[in-house]
Design an enzyme around this catalytic site. Sequence first.
Site, PDB file in Angstrom:
ATOM      1  N   SER B 160       1.141  -1.315   0.474  1.00  0.00           N
ATOM      2  CA  SER B 160      -0.289   0.326   0.258  1.00  0.00           C
ATOM      3  C   SER B 160       0.773   0.828  -0.259  1.00  0.00           C
ATOM      4  O   SER B 160       1.920   1.380   0.013  1.00  0.00           O
ATOM      5  CB  SER B 160      -0.903  -0.341   1.143  1.00  0.00           C
ATOM      6  OG  SER B 160      -1.590  -1.558   1.066  1.00  0.00           O
ATOM      7  N   GLU B 244      -2.172  -1.361  21.069  1.00  0.00           N
ATOM      8  CA  GLU B 244      -2.427  -0.550  21.273  1.00  0.00           C
ATOM      9  C   GLU B 244      -2.756  -0.726  19.090  1.00  0.00           C
ATOM     10  O   GLU B 244      -4.096   0.038  19.121  1.00  0.00           O
ATOM     11  CB  GLU B 244      -1.870   0.611  21.136  1.00  0.00           C
ATOM     12  CG  GLU B 244      -1.584   0.951  22.182  1.00  0.00           C
ATOM     13  CD  GLU B 244      -1.364   2.923  22.812  1.00  0.00           C
ATOM     14  OE1 GLU B 244      -0.838   2.171  24.221  1.00  0.00           O
ATOM     15  OE2 GLU B 244      -1.208   3.390  21.640  1.00  0.00           O
ATOM     16  N   ASN B 370     -10.094 -10.768   7.746  1.00  0.00           N
ATOM     17  CA  ASN B 370     -11.728 -11.644   8.115  1.00  0.00           C
ATOM     18  C   ASN B 370     -11.506 -12.766   8.681  1.00  0.00           C
ATOM     19  O   ASN B 370     -12.213 -13.354   9.801  1.00  0.00           O
ATOM     20  CB  ASN B 370     -12.568 -10.440   7.961  1.00  0.00           C
ATOM     21  CG  ASN B 370     -12.823  -9.697   7.766  1.00  0.00           C
ATOM     22  OD1 ASN B 370     -11.898  -8.713   8.022  1.00  0.00           O
ATOM     23  ND2 ASN B 370     -13.726  -8.413   7.719  1.00  0.00           N
ATOM     24  N   GLU B 371     -11.322 -14.185   7.427  1.00  0.00           N
ATOM     25  CA  GLU B 371     -11.355 -15.474   7.467  1.00  0.00           C
ATOM     26  C   GLU B 371      -9.847 -15.572   9.042  1.00  0.00           C
ATOM     27  O   GLU B 371     -10.105 -16.511  10.123  1.00  0.00           O
ATOM     28  CB  GLU B 371     -10.760 -16.041   6.655  1.00  0.00           C
ATOM     29  CG  GLU B 371     -12.267 -15.956   5.642  1.00  0.00           C
ATOM     30  CD  GLU B 371     -12.622 -15.203   5.620  1.00  0.00           C
ATOM     31  OE1 GLU B 371     -11.167 -13.715   4.726  1.00  0.00           O
ATOM     32  OE2 GLU B 371     -13.736 -14.513   4.752  1.00  0.00           O
TER      33      GLU B 371
END
Lengths: 328, 389
Positions: B160, B244, B370-371
């Site tokens: 990214s 955090e 998410n898996e």
Amino acid sequence: MRFLLDDEQREFARTLDALLSASDTPRAARAWAAGDHAPGLALWSRLAEAGVFALAVPEAYEGLGPLPVELAVAFTELGRHAVPGPLVETVAAAALLHRLGDDGAASAWLPRVAAGKATVSLGVPALTGPYALDADVADAVLVVEDDTLRLADSAGPVQPSADPARRLARPLGGIVFARGPAVAAATAYAAEVAALATAAQSLGLGRALLDRTVAYVGQRTQFGVPVGSFQAVKHRLADTLIALEFARPLLYAAALALAEHGTAPREIAAAKVTAGEAAHAAARTALQLHGAVGYTEELDLSLWIRKARPLRDAWGTPAVCRARVLAP
Amino acid sequence: MDLDFSPADDAFRAEARAWLADRVPPTPLPSLETAKGFAAHRAWEAELAADRWSVVSWPEEYGGRGSSVLRWLIFEEEYYAAGAPGRVSQNGINLLAPTLFEHGTEEQRARILPPMASGEVIWAQAWSEPESGSDLASLRSTAARTDGGWLLSGQKTWSSRAAFADRAFGLFRSDPGADRPHRGLTYLMFPLDAEGVTVRPVGRLDGKPAFAELFLDEVFVPDEDVIGAPGDGWRVAMSTAGNERGLTLRSPGRFSAAAERLAALWRERADPSDTAVRDRVADAVIGARAYRLFTYANASRLAAGDSLGAESSLNKVFWSELDIALHETALDLLGPYGELSDEAAEAPAHGGWAEGHTFSLAGPIYAGTNEIQRDIIAERLLGLPKGRR
């Protein structure tokens, strides 16, 4: 800011959990469903001794409240153990009688509620339909239509609920007890208390369904391994935990808002729909992951599974709650 | 138990609000996933940093205000409510900086953090490889020992911001003979304009070069750019993953602001009799509130000295799904305008809903799919047995 239960509140939850764990609540719920109220009423007395009902009654009437956060903590435990009876209705009726400002009525009923010596049901047809929970057994049944409060003197035949431990009946007859804008205002407040307590029950109920299902899939083996090692099973349980854990802060925030402002319709509606939907989904997951044995009434799990949907809808259906969250 | 802000917290909020009201550009900057937008967002980072708003929770010596997590949450609420620009430096601030605070040397912190805070150096992450996504520990890019440093070779992908960023950080295999895949990895930082680095921008779903492939051919990295001990990279990279960072990757303020805008859009555009869409708007509003309160509870736990572990996986699944549902609802409310790309001149809200929707679709994938998060929740929070992935 310290948005965490304090030590005393945690200890209160642990005390109730221990009391109820030792009380064979499934037996009380099954007896209650069969019309034998004795074990349930004995449990009621023990809950009163632990201070549960006093939380809804002000000090002036021999209570400790109103303490909405503690009430939410207590009702979470009551839901976790599937305790039968008009628990929500009794604390809501206490809230109504207190807010009504009629000292005679408050003096007559609130000390008895706090001491666990009176069970009270409450019907608000706009919210509960024509029924009041356990109207056949309650010591008093209050009914509010528009701005008129009636003390019913009998109940129609019990209409079995999807949850056999919830016994619905139409309150009949009785005398007009009070009328006017004060009744409407006090009832609106009582309905908020009822929705908050029901949301808390849902949260505890959902957590119990999750815990029992986690334990079951950990020991049930198929294909030579615990079924809980399969991703399809794990992910469903993970989603159940997520839904419940994000309902919890909504519940506490709603209780805090009610404590601070004396009214918190939007916050309570948000907690109610979220906890109710989470517990309802937990019940579906519990049923699916137990398989056929989960579909039997013999398994105590059925007491929890069958309560989830009625609690989701009681004192504010999901649609009513969602509309309220967005109300101007 | 309370939800009360102290007078000092309120004063901090008021100061942030006033500054933002004065400085936030009245029309959104061009997308930060374009060259022009990247430069504009870099300049915005410098403006934030000049008044110590870019990294409020960092110590003052590195450009922060030494603020508590709660103050950071307050700042974020104000930031997104004000409609302020996306944070082009977020990879460095959210992913690299916590690692430097925990495992870096004093020299590294002094050298790396201030230019990160000012946007002078913008960081890209270099974790994934073509054959190593969720199974990150299987990565194959290498770091070979050389005089005074390391030579990096291999291929990184889905990096990214790398199309326009200055530097990158990631894991490399420094000991190919280690007995387990996650041993023998080293955490290194390297410049994207170094000799031997080839950056190939990759268009995301809407075509913008939001990430890039990195081809590395014996790229020299001095020893001073290793974080932690060589061979200890997995532990270094993961030790801050749950704490955090889990709380700060996506702040609640972002979703609270988006939910407010969604509710406003609904009031403005919706047919009041359409209860199906009303329910979805309500769920977005409730979800944003739940995430905010959940985070306050976690901030309270941190302030009380607790640490957060696998709980951050609950967060990640929740906000990523909330973000998609919220933006899908917004596009539905926009009717025929919901189809317009954020680049369309007539796109509602200057394309904000379209851009937000595209961005939201990546949420369930990045930072651990998410898996994977659900596996972590099931195994570490619920105690279910490990199984085949």
